[in-house]
Structure formats: structure tokens, C-alpha cells
Design a protein around this motif. Structure first.
Motif, mmCIF file in Angstrom:
data_model
loop_
_atom_site.group_PDB
_atom_site.id
_atom_site.type_symbol
_atom_site.label_atom_id
_atom_site.label_comp_id
_atom_site.label_asym_id
_atom_site.label_seq_id
_atom_site.Cartn_x
_atom_site.Cartn_y
_atom_site.Cartn_z
ATOM 1 N N ALA A 1 -12.788 5.065 0.917
ATOM 2 C CA ALA A 1 -11.345 5.310 0.941
ATOM 3 C C ALA A 1 -10.770 4.933 -0.412
ATOM 4 O O ALA A 1 -11.184 3.945 -1.019
ATOM 5 C CB ALA A 1 -10.678 4.495 2.049
ATOM 6 N N GLN A 2 -9.820 5.738 -0.869
ATOM 7 C CA GLN A 2 -9.087 5.413 -2.093
ATOM 8 C C GLN A 2 -7.770 4.796 -1.657
ATOM 9 O O GLN A 2 -7.021 5.397 -0.901
ATOM 10 C CB GLN A 2 -8.826 6.673 -2.916
ATOM 11 C CG GLN A 2 -8.007 6.400 -4.164
ATOM 12 C CD GLN A 2 -7.812 7.662 -4.982
ATOM 13 O OE1 GLN A 2 -8.749 8.379 -5.277
ATOM 14 N NE2 GLN A 2 -6.560 7.921 -5.345
ATOM 15 N N VAL A 3 -7.507 3.575 -2.143
ATOM 16 C CA VAL A 3 -6.316 2.836 -1.743
ATOM 17 C C VAL A 3 -5.466 2.575 -2.974
ATOM 18 O O VAL A 3 -5.960 2.066 -3.978
ATOM 19 C CB VAL A 3 -6.699 1.477 -1.087
ATOM 20 C CG1 VAL A 3 -5.462 0.722 -0.658
ATOM 21 C CG2 VAL A 3 -7.646 1.700 0.082
ATOM 22 N N GLU A 4 -4.185 2.946 -2.886
ATOM 23 C CA GLU A 4 -3.253 2.677 -3.971
ATOM 24 C C GLU A 4 -2.305 1.565 -3.552
ATOM 25 O O GLU A 4 -1.750 1.604 -2.454
ATOM 26 C CB GLU A 4 -2.453 3.933 -4.327
ATOM 27 C CG GLU A 4 -3.296 5.009 -4.948
ATOM 28 C CD GLU A 4 -2.475 6.182 -5.480
ATOM 29 O OE1 GLU A 4 -1.252 6.017 -5.684
ATOM 30 O OE2 GLU A 4 -3.071 7.242 -5.680
ATOM 31 N N VAL A 5 -2.149 0.588 -4.428
ATOM 32 C CA VAL A 5 -1.238 -0.531 -4.198
ATOM 33 C C VAL A 5 -0.226 -0.556 -5.337
ATOM 34 O O VAL A 5 -0.613 -0.533 -6.509
ATOM 35 C CB VAL A 5 -2.004 -1.876 -4.140
ATOM 36 C CG1 VAL A 5 -1.047 -3.043 -3.998
ATOM 37 C CG2 VAL A 5 -3.026 -1.867 -3.009
ATOM 38 N N GLN A 6 1.042 -0.586 -4.994
ATOM 39 C CA GLN A 6 2.092 -0.735 -6.003
ATOM 40 C C GLN A 6 2.461 -2.211 -6.033
ATOM 41 O O GLN A 6 2.955 -2.758 -5.048
ATOM 42 C CB GLN A 6 3.316 0.125 -5.653
ATOM 43 C CG GLN A 6 4.312 0.238 -6.766
ATOM 44 C CD GLN A 6 3.775 1.051 -7.944
ATOM 45 O OE1 GLN A 6 3.050 2.020 -7.778
ATOM 46 N NE2 GLN A 6 4.142 0.652 -9.149
ATOM 47 N N ALA A 7 2.172 -2.866 -7.137
ATOM 48 C CA ALA A 7 2.423 -4.297 -7.295
ATOM 49 C C ALA A 7 3.458 -4.447 -8.406
ATOM 50 O O ALA A 7 3.108 -4.464 -9.581
ATOM 51 C CB ALA A 7 1.136 -5.034 -7.637
ATOM 52 N N GLU B 1 -2.803 1.101 5.371
ATOM 53 C CA GLU B 1 -2.022 2.320 5.510
ATOM 54 C C GLU B 1 -0.742 2.131 4.720
ATOM 55 O O GLU B 1 -0.338 0.996 4.443
ATOM 56 C CB GLU B 1 -1.725 2.629 6.975
ATOM 57 C CG GLU B 1 -0.893 1.563 7.668
ATOM 58 C CD GLU B 1 -0.705 1.853 9.152
ATOM 59 O OE1 GLU B 1 -1.519 2.580 9.741
ATOM 60 O OE2 GLU B 1 0.276 1.343 9.709
ATOM 61 N N PRO B 2 -0.096 3.235 4.340
ATOM 62 C CA PRO B 2 1.136 3.101 3.572
ATOM 63 C C PRO B 2 2.151 2.195 4.275
ATOM 64 O O PRO B 2 2.358 2.286 5.489
ATOM 65 C CB PRO B 2 1.649 4.541 3.473
ATOM 66 C CG PRO B 2 0.396 5.362 3.516
ATOM 67 C CD PRO B 2 -0.481 4.647 4.514
ATOM 68 N N GLY B 3 2.708 1.276 3.480
ATOM 69 C CA GLY B 3 3.738 0.377 3.983
ATOM 70 C C GLY B 3 3.281 -1.030 4.297
ATOM 71 O O GLY B 3 4.110 -1.922 4.462
ATOM 72 N N VAL B 4 1.966 -1.260 4.394
ATOM 73 C CA VAL B 4 1.514 -2.616 4.701
ATOM 74 C C VAL B 4 1.376 -3.420 3.412
ATOM 75 O O VAL B 4 1.045 -2.883 2.354
ATOM 76 C CB VAL B 4 0.185 -2.638 5.494
ATOM 77 C CG1 VAL B 4 0.315 -1.890 6.806
ATOM 78 C CG2 VAL B 4 -0.966 -2.100 4.687
ATOM 79 N N VAL C 1 0.861 -1.179 0.000
ATOM 80 C CA VAL C 1 0.000 0.000 0.000
ATOM 81 C C VAL C 1 0.901 1.234 0.000
ATOM 82 O O VAL C 1 1.811 1.342 0.825
ATOM 83 C CB VAL C 1 -0.938 0.006 1.218
ATOM 84 C CG1 VAL C 1 -1.736 1.310 1.276
ATOM 85 C CG2 VAL C 1 -1.878 -1.190 1.187
ATOM 86 N N THR C 2 0.648 2.135 -0.947
ATOM 87 C CA THR C 2 1.466 3.347 -1.040
ATOM 88 C C THR C 2 0.713 4.595 -0.601
ATOM 89 O O THR C 2 1.332 5.585 -0.222
ATOM 90 C CB THR C 2 1.985 3.550 -2.473
ATOM 91 O OG1 THR C 2 0.859 3.577 -3.371
ATOM 92 C CG2 THR C 2 2.950 2.453 -2.869
#
Length: 128
Positions: free
Chosen positions: A83-89, A109-112, A73-74
């Protein structure tokens, strides 16, 4: 027939160029030489390798969704209801809108680490 240079194949597989060279040198991925002597990988061979790798690593999930992107999660932007959630895959950025309650329950949250699971009846395929 489309062919790929070592570096291009590495990007598509999500590994380093050195890893692709080791796969070729170890006989796990077939390559040819182009007119300049550089190693190239035929498209169908690269596709078969990628397909076989994915199938070998796929874990049963108990879900009908087949598109799963493991990542981190970024960013999480929390609103009153959603909630808008961004994931860097890997090289892919996946953005999802989820309920605020879901984001909080999952501890997003960012980092998980997270897995973006996508099930869609409408997917557009383009050629670069």
C-alpha cells in the motif's frame, strides 16, 4: 550571517507570524531591526530556538528512529501486496510504501492521525 523575517521564521517553525511576533515581544526569541526598521531574527538564534523547542517536546518512544512527523493520512492506495500511504505532516508530504497487511492492521485511511517515522542512513541536505 543569515537572517529571517518574521514571516519566514514562522514558516520554518510551523507557526503563525503572530506567534513569532509574540515570542519576540515576550523575550523568548531575540530579534534585531534591519535598515528599513523591520524585525529580523539572526539564523543562529532561530536555529537554537527551534532545537530547544523540539528537544523540550520530544517524548521517549523506545525507538532508535529520531525523525518523527505527526500528521494526517491523506491517501492510501492499496495493491495486492503493498500500500502507498501519504501523510501530510504540517507543510510536509511524506509518502511510504508499506505492506497491505500493515496498512490494514493499522487502519490506515484518509483522515486518521499517523506518525511517519523515518530512520535513514542516506539523507540529502540542500540549500534553497
Amino acid at each position: 550571517m543569515h537572517t529571517y523575517r518574521i514571516g519566514d521564521a514562522a514558516v520554518l517553525l510551523g507557526v503563525s507570524a503572530d506567534t513569532v511576533r509574540r515570542l519576540v515581544d515576550g523575550g523568548k526569541l531575540a530579534a534585531e531591526r534591519d535598515e528599513t526598521g523591520r524585525r529580523i531574527i539572526p539564523g543562529p538564534i532561530l536555529a537554537a530556538y527551534a532545537r530547544d523547542q523540539y528537544r523540550a517536546e520530544r517524548e521517549p518512544t523506545g525507538s532508535s528512529a529520531r525523525n518523527r512527523f505527526k500528521g494526517i493520512v491523506t491517501e492510501v492506495i492499496v495493491g495486492d501486496v503493498s500500500a502507498q500511504v501519504e501523510v501530510q505532516a504540517g507543510p510536509f508530504r511524506v509518502v511510504a510504501l508499506v505492506s497491505r497487511e500493515s496498512a490494514e492492521e493499522l487502519g490506515l485511511e484518509p483522515g486518521v492521525p499517523a506518525v511517519a517515522v523515518i530512520k535513514s542512513t542516506n539523507v540529502v541536505v540542500e540549500r534553497p
